[in-house]
Design a protein around this motif. Sequence first.
Motif, PDB file in Angstrom:
ATOM      1  N   THR A  83      34.107  54.173  43.838  1.00  0.00           N
ATOM      2  CA  THR A  83      34.420  53.023  43.001  1.00  0.00           C
ATOM      3  C   THR A  83      33.289  52.344  42.061  1.00  0.00           C
ATOM      4  N   ASP A 104      35.855  48.155  37.892  1.00  0.00           N
ATOM      5  CA  ASP A 104      36.978  47.893  38.612  1.00  0.00           C
ATOM      6  C   ASP A 104      36.547  47.095  39.527  1.00  0.00           C
ATOM      7  N   LYS A 108      40.276  42.010  39.671  1.00  0.00           N
ATOM      8  CA  LYS A 108      41.178  43.507  39.142  1.00  0.00           C
ATOM      9  C   LYS A 108      39.941  44.684  40.532  1.00  0.00           C
ATOM     10  N   HIS A 113      40.330  48.435  43.023  1.00  0.00           N
ATOM     11  CA  HIS A 113      41.197  49.870  42.115  1.00  0.00           C
ATOM     12  C   HIS A 113      40.734  50.953  43.411  1.00  0.00           C
TER      13      HIS A 113
END
Length: 525
Positions: free
Chosen positions: A336, A340, A356, A358
Amino acid sequence: MELADELGGTILIVDFGSQVTQLIARRVREAGVYCEIAPFSMAEEAFAKLSPSGIILSGSPASVPAEGSPRAPQMLFDSGLPILGICYGQQVMTKQLGGEVRPGHETGEGGEFGRAFLTVTEDCALFDGLWKVGERHQVWMSHGDKVTDFAPGFRIVAKSDGAPFAVIANEEKKYYGTQFHPEVVHTPDGGRLIANFVRHVCGLSGDWTMAAYRDAQIRAIREQVGDGKVICGLSGGVDSAVAAVLIHEAIGDQLTCVFVDHGLMRANEAAEVVSLFRGHYNIPLVHVDAEEMFLSGLEGVTDPEAKRKFIGKTFIDVFEAEAAKIGGADFLAQGTLYPDVIESVSFTGGPSVTIKSHHNVGGLPERMNMQLVEPLRELFKDEVRDLGRELGLPDAFVQRHPFPGPGLAIRIPGEVTKERCDILRKADAIYLEEIRNAGLYDAIWQAFAVLLPVRTVGVMGDARTYDSVCGLRAVTSVDGMTADVYPFESAFLQNVATRIINEVQGINRVVYDYTSKPPGTIEWE
Ligand code: XMP
């Protein structure tokens, strides 16, 4: 050792929700200084973690005079540290320190948006070695409100036609405010102004390196994992590979990598991943050849979302089964990246902080009851590439274009079969070979071939052909969110088209995709 010492000092960027806050972080890191972004509502926690040597207050879509608009925590002003306020950051600092900010329409002057020129009126540490009194310089403005009376101790050091307080300074406190945005490229000297702040004003040496970051992460991974077991899914992409190599450096064979080969990879890709991990790094690697399972499940599936869902779910099933075979794991490693995980704040300053998140292998950590190890969470994409080089990953691997998880399946509109995957792999390899030979690979964000479910008539060597159409796509982009078409010379495209038609059986026509994003997406499905 403290994190800040380990990293050679840090800067805290307090986010008020500007669209370009991430660019401030880019500029600070380009100046060789480690920094992190924290929403204004979490600035105190971030301050405690980072022990920063300076603070930057970002811009915002909010308006300082508006009721309920966000404020910086008072403790930042009490800390005695240097502060740079940018746009809203300048205004909020002014307001909190006793000055005045008014909406543009009240001052009768309106706002300033876009390119503007300012005149330097006094020397200031931000301008050291850069701007001299009397000079005019281009900057980028984007503000409606403006400072109408500055706080005690400040003086004006630059002004523009629309902003008499274009740059203000309180040298004694080391507080600076710019009405313009130094972080965007349209302020040509902006990066150097920010470098002056973090180096000259905050006194940081600017020698933060990937080597220091790597060492700090290795220590952090060891601390987090202890003697637990970590499993990492390799996709063939740069991020998961860099994460895996870094974790292996930290904990050795406590890490097992699982490479689920769904048969939807590009030419030679699977072999390259296996030889890199097993051969070069000697990292324990489970290579699952699941082509048959994926391709049989894709039989008759033509809807793009159905393809994606099937591939995502099957990937998790296979990964989970392999994890069980090696006796499970306590941690799941993922590549990640920072964009993100940065939390974007709501400009009203209310509690609705949007986070956010991810997950590259969505749903897996909860299902398998594993904790996440994400050693790249603080890095931007190009920094991951630097870290990869630092870890000895070959340049050709590190510079690879992004490749989507569902692989070639979303580059074959209509039904996906092994035969069509093979045809596409050949065309794609020729296209990329020509791009590399022309020295264009690194100038392009992503280039690939698409195999269309359309057959057209052609003539080859006096014989009629009735074969598939191949689409070529190449785009430039910064983050994949928006993209421009790469403008190849037509001779280049003609050459690629000729080679593909001559060398790949099953394709007799080649077209080039001239769609930007938006309105198109980068992938065709
Ligand atoms: P689009 O097609 O949405 O793609 O404009 C933007 C970028 O994301 C990649 N992409 C994916 N990457 N899993 C991934 O890991 C996916 O399902 C996926 N779909 C698109 C795409 O290749 C481009 O770089």
